[in-house]
Design an enzyme around this catalytic site. Structure first.
Site, mmCIF file in Angstrom:
data_model
loop_
_atom_site.group_PDB
_atom_site.id
_atom_site.type_symbol
_atom_site.label_atom_id
_atom_site.label_comp_id
_atom_site.label_asym_id
_atom_site.label_seq_id
_atom_site.Cartn_x
_atom_site.Cartn_y
_atom_site.Cartn_z
ATOM 1 N NE ARG A 42 0.515 -15.192 8.070
ATOM 2 C CZ ARG A 42 0.604 -16.133 8.998
ATOM 3 N NH1 ARG A 42 1.385 -16.958 8.992
ATOM 4 N NH2 ARG A 42 -0.418 -16.050 9.794
ATOM 5 C CB VAL A 43 7.311 -13.746 2.965
ATOM 6 C CG1 VAL A 43 8.660 -13.520 2.555
ATOM 7 C CG2 VAL A 43 7.067 -14.845 3.977
ATOM 8 C CE LYS A 44 4.453 -6.572 3.300
ATOM 9 N NZ LYS A 44 3.046 -6.177 3.584
ATOM 10 C CB THR A 45 10.945 -6.746 3.682
ATOM 11 O OG1 THR A 45 10.469 -6.875 5.059
ATOM 12 C CG2 THR A 45 10.156 -5.325 3.238
ATOM 13 C CG ASP A 84 4.963 -5.618 10.919
ATOM 14 O OD1 ASP A 84 5.608 -6.629 10.582
ATOM 15 O OD2 ASP A 84 4.549 -4.713 10.748
ATOM 16 C CB ILE A 85 7.148 -11.293 10.818
ATOM 17 C CG1 ILE A 85 5.987 -12.243 11.613
ATOM 18 C CG2 ILE A 85 8.427 -12.071 10.690
ATOM 19 C CD1 ILE A 85 6.277 -12.439 12.993
ATOM 20 C CE1 TYR A 123 7.537 18.438 42.801
ATOM 21 C CE2 TYR A 123 7.754 20.235 41.694
ATOM 22 C CZ TYR A 123 7.235 19.577 42.343
ATOM 23 O OH TYR A 123 6.210 20.427 43.436
ATOM 24 C CG HIS A 172 1.017 15.108 52.894
ATOM 25 N ND1 HIS A 172 1.293 15.709 51.776
ATOM 26 C CD2 HIS A 172 0.974 15.959 53.670
ATOM 27 C CE1 HIS A 172 1.496 16.953 51.775
ATOM 28 N NE2 HIS A 172 1.354 17.026 53.225
ATOM 29 C CE LYS A 194 24.011 -6.849 15.229
ATOM 30 N NZ LYS A 194 23.900 -8.401 15.182
ATOM 31 N N GLY A 238 0.781 -1.287 0.073
ATOM 32 C CA GLY A 238 -0.089 0.166 0.099
ATOM 33 C C GLY A 238 0.795 1.184 0.195
#
Length: 372
Positions: free
Chosen positions: A61-64, A123-124, A213, A274, A135, A33
């Site tokens: 489910r599998v693209k990148t 998401d995977i 604070y 208090h 990383k 999309g």
């Protein structure tokens, strides 16, 4: 040519950001999309399948998840072995990753969604990409929050690259985000399997606000909420008037609410100062309940926190008018009562909390101890 891979669920500002990158000489790679949206906006975009030479599959489910993507992200630009490998395999650098994840949180908190629908929103590919980029932040810029677009563009325009400090900051955001995301998934499965105390316990929180604070002025503090907000809790409150809540306001208000939940049959007022209850009153009318609560300790109530289990009416508000009260909480207020309570009291915090007496919480009560 430097390249940016853009694949986002939340497309806020993405077209404008991609156009700026294109103007700066970046090639754009995209999927699904996002690809369509960028193409429709007139940008020149390379589809992920052209890079991987492999089709998107398994209903997306599998693209990148492909070495031609992940090697382009992860290879170390200052290591000859890595450089030789990507050159040999004809793998292009990917210098910027822009990705945010499927809305698992939205689906898991929607009672109308089925288990199958919720699972599909885990998401995977997205977490794999942004974690890889994070990383390798020494060389790669990763953006998962649209609010960071301006920061990145400013540095690219001024210096032609982002600073190491910025890349490290963005990497840290990614790991915070994916840890939170995974904590929601773990909590979902624990609940589904009826596991109260898993071997590894994680809990995710989102920041509501930074506080000036902590309990004392030299301490730092912030206010966080869980993903699923419990009815009748302080995080479900709506502030109608007054200054922002302080750490001590929040602590005292929470104590007042917990005490109030013990009383449901009659109109009841709880006063806390208090962290200690300084008055509790129940009566046939709310005004009388307030007088009882006040008279338990008519000194400590000054500067205190008030919680009511009934709508505050004008008579009760008149009783409260001239007393210094930091916070007032109730399910609602009559129009006249609200005017009375806020008149010349610009700092008085007025909160509404629906289902204020709810005590059927699903979250755990946790205490932390330091043991030698």
């Amino acid at each position: 040519m430097k390249k940016a891979l853009i694949s986002v669920y939340d497309k806020t500002g993405i077209v404008e950001f991609a156009k700026e990158l294109e103007n700066l000489g970046y090639g754009i790679i995209s999927t699904g999309g996002t690809y369509k949206k960028l193409i429709d906006a007139g940008l020149k975009v390379e589809e992920v399948t052209e890079v991987t030479n492999f089709p998107e599959c398994l209903d997306g489910r599998v693209k990148t998840l492909n070495p031609y993507i992940h090697c382009g992200i992860l290879y170390r630009r200052d290591l000859e072995e890595d450089k030789d490998f990507v050159k040999k395999m004809n793998i292009s650098d990917i210098d910027i990753i822009v990705n945010n994840l499927y809305p698992f949180e939205e689906y898991v908190n929607d009672p109308s969604k089925t288990h199958e629908e919720i699972i599909e929103k885990i998401d995977i590919g997205g977490p794999s990409m942004i974690r890889a980029a994070a990383k390798n932040y020494k060389f790669v810029t990763v953006i998962m929050d649209p609010s960071d677009f301006d920061l990145v563009l400013k540095e690219l325009k001024e210096n032609k690259e982002t600073s190491l400090k910025t890349r490290e900051y963005l990497a840290g955001k990614v790991f915070n985000y994916t840890a939170y995301y995974d904590s929601l998934i773990a909590a979902y499965f624990n609940k589904k399997e009826g596991i109260d105390f898993p071997e590894y316990y994680t809990k995710g929180y989102k920041k509501i606000s930074s506080l000036r604070y902590g309990e004392n002025p030299h301490q730092k503090a912030a206010f966080y909420k869980e993903s699923k907000v419990e009815e009748g809790s302080l995080v479900s409150a709506k502030q109608l008037h007054g200054k922002e809540l302080s750490f001590n306001n929040i602590n005292d208000a929470n104590g007042a609410l917990e005490t109030l939940k013990m009383f449901t049959e009659k109109p009841t007022i709880v006063a806390v100062k208090h962290t200690n209850p300084c008055g509790v009153g129940s009566a046939d009318t709310l005004a009388e309940a307030f007088r009882k609560a006040r008279d338990c300790d008519d000194q400590s109530i000054f500067g205190g926190i008030i919680a009511s289990n009934r709508e505050i009416d004008a008579e009760t508000a008149e009783e409260m008018r001239d007393i210094f009260l930091e916070v007032i909480m109730a399910p609602s207020y009559t129009e006249e009562a609200f005017k009375i309570l806020t008149d010349k009291k610009k700092n008085r915090r007025i909160l509404t909390i629906e289902n204020i007496t709810n005590n059927e919480y699903t979250s755990k009560d946790m205490k932390k101890y330091y043991l030698e």
